[in-house]
Write an enzyme that holds these catalytic residues in place. Sequence first.
Site, short mmCIF file in Angstrom:
data_model
loop_
_atom_site.label_atom_id
_atom_site.label_comp_id
_atom_site.label_asym_id
_atom_site.label_seq_id
_atom_site.Cartn_x
_atom_site.Cartn_y
_atom_site.Cartn_z
N SER A 145 39.79 37.86 43.52
CA SER A 145 40.15 39.00 44.01
C SER A 145 38.90 39.81 43.36
O SER A 145 37.91 39.33 42.65
CB SER A 145 41.20 39.60 42.86
OG SER A 145 41.28 40.95 42.79
N TYR A 158 44.85 40.05 35.00
CA TYR A 158 44.70 39.50 36.20
C TYR A 158 43.29 38.98 36.53
O TYR A 158 42.72 38.12 37.04
CB TYR A 158 45.21 40.30 37.27
CG TYR A 158 45.13 39.67 38.57
CD1 TYR A 158 46.16 38.81 38.94
CD2 TYR A 158 44.51 40.11 39.53
CE1 TYR A 158 46.10 37.88 40.19
CE2 TYR A 158 44.49 39.57 40.98
CZ TYR A 158 45.34 38.47 41.11
OH TYR A 158 45.27 37.85 42.37
#
Length: 236
Positions: A145, A158
């Site tokens: 990501s 995350y």
Amino acid sequence: MSTLPLSGKLALVTGASRGIGAATAQALGAAGAHVILTARTAGGLEEVEEAIHAAGGSATIAPLDLIDGESIGRLAQAISGRWQALDILVLNAATLGSLAAVPAIDTKEFAKQLTLNIAAPQALIAAFDPMLRASSDARVVALTSTVATAPRAYWGAYGASKAALETLVSAYGEEVKNISAIRTHIVNPGATRTVMRARAYPGEDPAKLKGPEVVGQAIVDLVLADHPNGYRCRLD
């Protein structure tokens, strides 16, 4: 004899019951690979398996919870008993967790997140390393990501897990590049129409996002290309 580009290749995709994992599995199957589908949800895996078979491909489902480290070892033992080499390992399974300021991160949830997002990929690499080394052209593809390299407020948990995944997979690539045919790649899918994306951006119009099938095909194209070890790409 099949003329499909991945005919005779074996692929393993984690988180294959929906979203990018399911789309990647279907794209690999369409390209001729036999795809092993793993996820917790057996029903979702069966649907993906049926779709692959309906398109003329072949697949095997292996429902398991990647948080259970022992299940990964059992999976590797079962697969190595049937196949000699693993040619493609797609590390896709991950959990978003709760978006929270760093001081407010829930300790138990964070531990579970790190187990699935980083400890499980390490366990998979360790368990399948012999089969990857037995391949004449193995690829390990990890999904990442933007927040792994561009920290964003409230995305610390995350983002940290994805930064760790990038480092782990890249280090593995450096370790094996001169003693095997294994190459590692990092793929940032960008904004994609998935359940995880909808959770993170509830006000976003999903119709304006690319479908997961775009990412799945891009991963197949990456596997088929002659990119060097450590190659990274972002899909906009």
